[in-house]
Design an enzyme around this catalytic site. Structure first.
Site, PDB file in Angstrom:
ATOM      1  N   TYR A 101      -6.330   6.999   9.538  1.00 16.22           N
ATOM      2  CA  TYR A 101      -6.090   5.929  10.506  1.00 16.22           C
ATOM      3  C   TYR A 101      -4.660   5.951  11.000  1.00 16.22           C
ATOM      4  CZ  TYR A 101      -3.478   3.176   7.045  1.00 16.22           C
ATOM      5  OH  TYR A 101      -2.533   2.743   6.153  1.00 16.22           O
TER       6      TYR A 101
ATOM      7  N   GLU B 209       7.961   4.822  -2.094  1.00 15.91           N
ATOM      8  CA  GLU B 209       7.889   4.014  -0.863  1.00 15.91           C
ATOM      9  C   GLU B 209       7.168   2.716  -1.196  1.00 15.91           C
ATOM     10  OE1 GLU B 209       5.290   5.705   2.155  1.00 15.91           O
ATOM     11  OE2 GLU B 209       3.936   6.492   0.625  1.00 15.91           O
TER      12      GLU B 209
ATOM     13  N   LYS C 250      -2.401  10.071   6.118  1.00 21.29           N
ATOM     14  CA  LYS C 250      -2.629   8.627   6.304  1.00 21.29           C
ATOM     15  C   LYS C 250      -4.115   8.330   6.140  1.00 21.29           C
ATOM     16  CE  LYS C 250      -0.942   4.790   9.124  1.00 21.29           C
ATOM     17  NZ  LYS C 250      -0.464   4.002   7.998  1.00 21.29           N
TER      18      LYS C 250
ATOM     19  N   LEU D 290       4.299   8.691   2.902  1.00 15.70           N
ATOM     20  CA  LEU D 290       3.882   8.799   4.297  1.00 15.70           C
ATOM     21  C   LEU D 290       5.152   8.853   5.140  1.00 15.70           C
ATOM     22  CD1 LEU D 290       1.327   8.652   6.185  1.00 15.70           C
ATOM     23  CD2 LEU D 290       2.152   6.357   6.699  1.00 15.70           C
TER      24      LEU D 290
HETATM   25  N1  PMP Z   1       4.194   4.160   3.935  1.00 18.76           N
HETATM   26  C1  PMP Z   1       2.927   3.703   3.835  1.00 18.76           C
HETATM   27  C2  PMP Z   1       2.180   3.940   2.573  1.00 18.76           C
HETATM   28  C3  PMP Z   1       2.340   3.018   4.906  1.00 18.76           C
HETATM   29  O1  PMP Z   1       1.066   2.570   4.823  1.00 18.76           O
HETATM   30  C4  PMP Z   1       3.089   2.776   6.087  1.00 18.76           C
HETATM   31  C5  PMP Z   1       2.514   1.996   7.225  1.00 18.76           C
HETATM   32  N2  PMP Z   1       1.636   2.767   7.966  1.00 18.76           N
HETATM   33  C6  PMP Z   1       4.403   3.281   6.142  1.00 18.76           C
HETATM   34  C7  PMP Z   1       4.912   3.960   5.050  1.00 18.76           C
HETATM   35  C8  PMP Z   1       5.247   3.102   7.376  1.00 18.76           C
HETATM   36  O2  PMP Z   1       4.770   3.932   8.406  1.00 18.76           O
HETATM   37  P1  PMP Z   1       4.986   3.556   9.938  1.00 18.76           P
HETATM   38  O3  PMP Z   1       6.452   3.368  10.124  1.00 18.76           O
HETATM   39  O4  PMP Z   1       4.448   4.721  10.670  1.00 18.76           O
HETATM   40  O5  PMP Z   1       4.222   2.291  10.191  1.00 18.76           O
END
Ligand code: PMP
Length: 285
Positions: free
Chosen positions: A33, A180, A147, A205
């Site tokens: 997603y 994270e 993701k 991610l």
């Molecule tokens: N890490 C994880 C595990 C996440 O789910 C997200 C949110 N999608 C992020 C980091 C931050 O990613 P982004 O800046 O692309 O929203």
């Protein structure tokens, strides 16, 4: 006005929008997603989100359900039909529907679902006072760079945070390093003044917000260290913050009940947040 969802070629009121019970997303979390922010009706950083979607699909050998141009039309149309000025678009692709069997089906037709929702700006108190995080064991698999909709450890971690009255849980690996958040990337301004965040490897991610902020940090000439940091380093840090599409850049002022520095949002964090919001306002896609 009912919310409208796009499911495999049709725009439907949410209550009528459905996927098959043998969809592999439902059976195996066999899907990926993206969440893309919408500001002033425009999709923010659409290109890196679509690039990451393509990468996630490729890593799992799921066929892209549409060409990029067609997908962009669906994203815009779903945003328009739901009259979203400020909010987000959610896109999910699964390997498709097939009789339940762990191995890939012979020629699956991927499922594409797109929804859009309104969202208010973050609570001003989160920005002015900062947010608290707790730490949680990182119990995820070793492909956090994908993701995937398989988010159970993230769900459990976020619930731990919620029950502790915190905004987010920072996940900690077996070696005691912060990887994270459960839905955001984690950052500190270390005691030596460097801005530190985990390198974009299989353990995290690679956030689109993270990437935009790295560009800003380089442009501003600040020192960036892409390396893992420990909880002890957070406690000794000058500042801490988190980034995500939905939270933007938020100061982190407590970790497991212990104040970070003086317990107030840091100046560099505020400066980076302002620069990030300027990038969003510029609305580049
Ligand atoms: N890490 C994880 C595990 C996440 O789910 C997200 C949110 N999608 C992020 C980091 C931050 O990613 P982004 O800046 O692309 O929203």
């Amino acid at each position: 006005m009912p919310h409208i969802a796009y499911v495999d070629g049709a725009y439907l009121p949410l209550a009528q929008a459905a996927v098959h019970i043998e969809d592999r997303g439902f059976q195996f979390a066999d899907g990926v997603y993206e969440v893309i922010a919408v500001r002033s009706g425009r999709l923010i950083d659409e290109a890196p989100h679509l690039a990451r979607l393509a990468r996630s699909l490729g890593e799992l050998r799921i066929r892209p359900p549409r060409g990029e141009a067609a997908l962009k039309i669906v994203l815009r149309e779903t945003t328009r039909r739901n009259r979203i000025e400020r909010g987000s678009v959610y896109v999910q692709v699964t390997r498709g529907t097939a009789p339940r069997d762990h191995a890939f089906p012979a020629s699956p037709e991927p499922t594409l679902v797109v929804t859009a929702r309104r969202a208010r700006p973050p609570d001003p108190r989160f920005v002015e006072e900062g947010v608290a995080v707790v730490t949680a064991a990182d119990i995820r698999w070793r492909r956090c760079d994908i993701k995937s909709v398989s988010l159970l450890p993230n769900v459990l971690g976020k619930q731990e945070a919620r029950e502790a009255g915190a905004f987010e849980a920072w996940q900690v690996d077996a070696a005691g390093r912060v990887t994270e958040g459960t839905s955001s990337n984690a950052w500190i301004v270390a005691a030596d003044g460097a801005i530190v965040t985990h390198p974009a490897n299989h353990a995290i991610l690679n956030g689109v917000t993270r990437l935009a902020l790295i560009d800003i940090i380089r442009r501003e000439g600040c020192r960036l260290d892409e390396r893992a940091f420990t909880i002890a380093e957070v406690k000794a840090a000058r500042e801490a913050f988190l980034t995500s599409t939905t939270a933007d850049v938020l100061p982190v002022v407590r970790i497991d009940g212990v104040p970070v520095a003086n317990g107030h949002p840091g100046l560099l964090t505020q400066k980076l947040r302002a620069a990030y919001l300027a990038h969003v306002a510029a609305g580049d896609a």
